[in-house]
Motif scaffolding. Sequence first.
Motif, PDB file in Angstrom:
ATOM      1  N   GLN A 193      34.606 -19.912  -9.667  1.00  0.00           N
ATOM      2  CA  GLN A 193      35.305 -20.946 -10.747  1.00  0.00           C
ATOM      3  C   GLN A 193      36.726 -21.767 -10.034  1.00  0.00           C
ATOM      4  N   LEU A 194      37.474 -21.414  -9.775  1.00  0.00           N
ATOM      5  CA  LEU A 194      38.790 -21.694  -9.241  1.00  0.00           C
ATOM      6  C   LEU A 194      38.344 -22.796  -7.614  1.00  0.00           C
ATOM      7  N   LEU A 195      37.377 -22.093  -7.032  1.00  0.00           N
ATOM      8  CA  LEU A 195      36.611 -22.957  -5.441  1.00  0.00           C
ATOM      9  C   LEU A 195      36.156 -23.791  -6.047  1.00  0.00           C
ATOM     10  N   ASP A 196      35.508 -23.850  -6.506  1.00  0.00           N
ATOM     11  CA  ASP A 196      33.512 -24.611  -7.422  1.00  0.00           C
ATOM     12  C   ASP A 196      34.793 -25.998  -8.093  1.00  0.00           C
ATOM     13  N   TRP A 197      35.743 -26.149  -8.613  1.00  0.00           N
ATOM     14  CA  TRP A 197      36.579 -26.852  -9.727  1.00  0.00           C
ATOM     15  C   TRP A 197      37.906 -27.846  -8.887  1.00  0.00           C
ATOM     16  N   ILE A 198      38.231 -26.756  -7.983  1.00  0.00           N
ATOM     17  CA  ILE A 198      40.012 -27.113  -7.912  1.00  0.00           C
ATOM     18  C   ILE A 198      39.560 -28.890  -7.037  1.00  0.00           C
ATOM     19  N   GLY A 199      38.426 -29.345  -6.302  1.00  0.00           N
ATOM     20  CA  GLY A 199      38.541 -30.658  -5.269  1.00  0.00           C
ATOM     21  C   GLY A 199      38.326 -31.527  -6.929  1.00  0.00           C
ATOM     22  N   HIS A 200      38.368 -30.672  -7.724  1.00  0.00           N
ATOM     23  CA  HIS A 200      38.149 -31.828  -9.182  1.00  0.00           C
ATOM     24  C   HIS A 200      39.697 -31.996  -9.374  1.00  0.00           C
ATOM     25  N   HIS A 201      39.966 -31.209 -10.198  1.00  0.00           N
ATOM     26  CA  HIS A 201      41.285 -31.667 -11.399  1.00  0.00           C
ATOM     27  C   HIS A 201      42.764 -31.659 -10.212  1.00  0.00           C
ATOM     28  N   CYS A 202      42.541 -30.278  -9.281  1.00  0.00           N
ATOM     29  CA  CYS A 202      43.568 -30.352  -8.553  1.00  0.00           C
ATOM     30  C   CYS A 202      43.597 -31.827  -7.977  1.00  0.00           C
ATOM     31  N   ASP A 203      42.507 -31.994  -7.400  1.00  0.00           N
ATOM     32  CA  ASP A 203      42.525 -34.000  -6.473  1.00  0.00           C
ATOM     33  C   ASP A 203      42.827 -34.481  -7.065  1.00  0.00           C
ATOM     34  N   ILE A 204      42.948 -34.428  -8.369  1.00  0.00           N
ATOM     35  CA  ILE A 204      43.365 -35.844  -9.219  1.00  0.00           C
ATOM     36  C   ILE A 204      44.930 -35.505  -9.613  1.00  0.00           C
TER      37      ILE A 204
END
Length: 378
Positions: A193-204
């Motif tokens: 989940q960490l790498l699957d979502w890092i490009g969404h909310h950390c990107d923002i």
Amino acid sequence: MAQKDCQVVAACDLDTRPLQKAVEAINKKYGNTDCKSYHDYREMFARDDIDAVMLAVPDHWHAILSTEAARRGKDIYGEKPLARTIAEQQAIVKAVQKNKRIWQTGSWQRSLSTFHKAAEIVRNGLIGKVTHVEVGLPAGHADFKGTKDKMQVTEPPKELDYDFWIGPSKMMPYIEARVHMNWRWNYNTGGGQLLDWIGHHCDIAHWGLDFDNSGPMEVEGTGEFPPQDAVWNTATKYRINLTYPNNITMTIAGGHSDIRSGTKWIGTDGWVWVDRGGFEASTPEWKAMKELPDDLRKVKLYESNNHYRNFLDCIKSRKPTITPVETGHHSAIPGHLGLISMLVGRKIKWDAKKEKIIGDKEATKLLTRDYRKPWHLA
């Protein structure tokens, strides 16, 4: 396919079942039989009449496909995270830059107005100096394919070229629960989940901080993991504390009730939180605004209201997309470093300019991974 100035002319998959569905859907859209199917990506990329490719493959294939596509002169829409490791991401950035390709990362939240407004509020100093950021991501494992009960070793189905599918990763026995879609939950092919979502909310988070080409200085993570030999072995719960320049700290967490899903910037004069399901702020009036009024909008961020349209427009103009390859790279780095910190069990010091871990040989080894022969990065 919804964009009238673009035609999808080919589809490639290592499983003939989704490949056939894709080709049928494409041909139905255009009312013809022009879409050609491919088993080997290299044959498809060799076509001179293809301008661009969209890569929606498991993380362990991102680097090889992306670098080959760039070398073949294709513009690329590539999914997040940019790659399975930081070293592979660096190879993609280098290939895209060297071959002067247009790249769009699948961090499509930047093309939604609520995320754009939130990032502009932060960039224009309306919450004062940012002191802390909270990035809330999912926890556990999501059974996207409905295969959680199929954890036994079996023969691969005849429709799937499993040896090719495993590709550069370590050969493992075929288990249906760790291939299509649920490959995310095994570190041999995905990053949890960490790498699957890092490009969404950390990107923002980075967008609001103006850190698209920057990164943390220190990263310390803790997590809960299933046994290493489990079919799904990625972290089910995690918390990462990061230190950035300008005395900004960040917490990235999944499975912790004190960190809400989405991105929250906290400043000396207020705060802003945004997620796909909502927008809240210390100044309630901001919620009703579609965008900041011009008198408050000294810094204007890149605008896109359609991520796919933005990609096509940039193919034509040769100008950068809203999420170019460098942005996708830097947005994923905190997740990669957080995972490395969890695996070695200590804090990591990161040189964001040189993109190297400082003084930790064990952690440095995890910036890359061995490829199974004959696969290699060109």
